[in-house]
Design an enzyme around this catalytic site. Structure first.
Site, PDB file in Angstrom:
ATOM      1  N   GLU A   1     -14.290 -59.612  -0.046  1.00 52.89           N
ATOM      2  CA  GLU A   1     -14.253 -60.975  -0.595  1.00 52.89           C
ATOM      3  C   GLU A   1     -13.862 -60.829  -2.055  1.00 52.89           C
ATOM      4  OE1 GLU A   1     -14.505 -63.540   1.224  1.00 52.89           O
ATOM      5  OE2 GLU A   1     -15.395 -62.711   3.034  1.00 52.89           O
TER       6      GLU A   1
ATOM      7  N   CYS B   1     -15.652 -66.800  -8.511  1.00 54.09           N
ATOM      8  CA  CYS B   1     -14.430 -66.512  -7.766  1.00 54.09           C
ATOM      9  C   CYS B   1     -13.689 -67.807  -7.470  1.00 54.09           C
ATOM     10  CB  CYS B   1     -14.764 -65.789  -6.476  1.00 54.09           C
ATOM     11  SG  CYS B   1     -15.986 -66.644  -5.472  1.00 54.09           S
TER      12      CYS B   1
END
Ligand code: NAD
Length: 471
Positions: free
Chosen positions: A252, A286
């Site tokens: 991720e 993110c």
């Protein structure tokens, strides 16, 4: 653990607190003022090896517990975390510099992930299917992968641990958590909490610097799965090295997420969401909106309001001196219209920064800064906006502000991203929603949601062939 006394933070291996085998420590400083918070074990290969061995030894016994029992324990863990939410948030606020309010929200998010895994997860549904052969019954079972290396970023530490540790141990794996060197205190707190409930060796915590403690874990033959949340650069290294021995790898990674403001948007809301998406948690998300793509006819008004908002926004410090210096270097020569400078106070504070006139192909447009910096782009229409949004190496999250259902749906279908938000921010996932990205934002896995079970289990197809004449 009492943070006021600046304790030394050791590893947690096989249920016991252990300093690094080398006896070395590294210093962890407070981002808000640069003072010393604590020292943590500077682990290397020997510590990793001990943690992996403890996990291997614990895993088979842990797998034999029923899924319902493992789910019950995950629920107990979530309840234990909730009972100590103020203490946990206090640690996170000190080691990251974020506000206590933000840290409390993150503890709650971690708790909710535990409740989700303990509830929805424990159903652990499989499937039954048909067969061309008479009297053959086919069903699927989910089996644990084995020993999981869980390597995470510093940005929202408790949710980062919860998103990996809860589904990993619930699914019957044993785990070695390698937290970021920037958040040793919250990792030790989380690890100790787990030691009170799960058997020794099921969850081990190895502290240390990424380049020293990370590679031996990634390359350990005793590790069956590497689940990583962090930068694309580290992710690429992990994929190559764990890939050599064909370990399962879930990545991720980063984002350069775009928020589009159309000419029919509610500008008040668009400005509010842009500020929160770009600058909350010092832009260290993110899913942060680091690109704002604005229709020409509302561009000037949006820019003026955004800049006014940025000048009064309290984004908090970035995580380290190194991070602040890296961001300032990246901004050199850019047309900065707000911020762009270090705030005159101790610690690592960058004024919320807005940049204009950056070419879509420029390094600043394509690289993730992971700080409170956003870039404005001017477009003529939706097609141009979608083209610009997709002209990126990353594809994590995206948002559009419009009052048109038709524009929203066209955007949702055309945009290259794992998450699309209409009339909101680029961040804000919940435990029951799968999260992840495309292109360099990940390798196709989704974390949280029932999708997390796919990361931490393998499917087994079971064929039962009966003979009715024997009944
Ligand atoms: P990073 O890649 O520098 O570090 C992440 C983790 O990897 C840390 O624990 C670090 O110690 C470790 N590490 C470093 N080098 C290693 C190596 N060679 N082998 C194994 N481990 C190693 O990232 P960061 O600065 O901590 O986090 C920021 C990045 O994380 C950003 O790119 C951000 O977008 C991303 N992120 C992604 C998500 C997501 O869900 N997609 C969530 C949060 C953060």
């Amino acid at each position: 653990m009492h943070i006021g006394s600046i304790p030394d933070i050791a590893n947690l291996i096989d249920g016991a607190s252990r300093p690094a085998a080398s006896g070395a420590w590294f210093e962890k400083l407070r981002p808000a003022d640069g003072t010393l918070l604590c020292r943590a074990a500077r682990s290397g290969a020997a510590d990793v090896e001990a943690a992996v061995a403890a996990a291997r030894a614990a895993q088979s016994g842990w797998t034999r517990e029923t899924a319902v029992e493992r789910g019950r324990l995950v629920r107990e863990l979530a309840l234990a975390l909730r009972a100590r939410r103020e203490e946990a948030a206090g640690l996170v606020a000190e080691e990251t510099g974020k506000s206590t309010e933000l840290a409390l929200g993150e503890v709650d998010a971690a708790v909710e992930m535990g409740f989700f895994v303990a509830g929805e997860g424990r159903r652990l549904y499989g499937r039954t299917t048909t067969s061309a052969m008479p009297n053959r019954t086919v069903m699927t079972l989910r089996r644990p992968v084995g020993v999981a290396a869980l390597i995470v970023s510093f940005n929202t530490p408790l949710p980062n641990y919860a998103w990996k540790v809860f589904p990993a141990v619930f699914c019957g794996n044993a785990a070695v958590l390698k937290p970021s060197e920037h958040t040793p205190a919250s990792a030790a707190f989380f690890g100790e909490l787990c030691q009170e409930l799960v058997p020794p060796g099921v969850l081990n915590v190895v502290q240390g610097l990424g380049p020293e403690a990370g590679p031996p874990l990634v390359e350990s033959p005793g590790v069956d799965l590497v689940s990583f949340t962090g930068s694309a650069e580290t992710g690429r290294w992990i994929n190559e090295h764990a890939g050599r021995r064909l370990a399962k790898v879930c990545l991720e990674l980063g984002g350069k997420n775009a928020l589009v403001v159309c000419d029919d948007a509610d500008l008040d809301k668009a400005v509010e969401w842009s500020l929160a998406s770009a600058f909350s948690n010092a832009g260290q998300r993110c899913a942060a909106a680091s690109r704002l793509v604005v229709f020409d006819s509302v561009y000037d008004e949006f820019r003026d309001r955004l800049v006014a908002g940025a000048r009064t926004y309290d984004s908090g410090p970035v995580i380290s001196e190194g991070s602040l210096e890296r961001i300032l270097r990246a901004l050199e020569g850019a047309n900065v219209i707000a911020g762009g400078v270090r705030v005159d106070r101790p610690g690592w504070w960058l004024a919320p920064t807005v940049v204009e006139d950056v070419a879509p192909a420029a390094a600043l447009s394509c690289s993730e800064l992971f700080g409170p910096v956003t870039i404005l782009y001017r477009v003529r229409n939706l097609d141009e906006a979608i083209g610009l949004v997709n002209d990126s190496p990353y594809g994590l999250t995206s948002a559009i502000h419009t009052s048109s259902l038709h524009r929203a749906m066209r955007f949702a279908e055309a945009v290259e991203a794992g998450v699309v938000v209409v009339n909101g921010g680029t961040h804000g996932s919940e435990p029951h929603m799968g999260f992840g990205g495309v292109k360099q934002s990940g390798t196709g896995w989704r974390e949280a949601g029932v999708e997390a079970l796919d990361v931490y289990t393998e499917w087994k197809y079971v064929n039962l062939i009966s003979d009715p004449s024997m009944a």
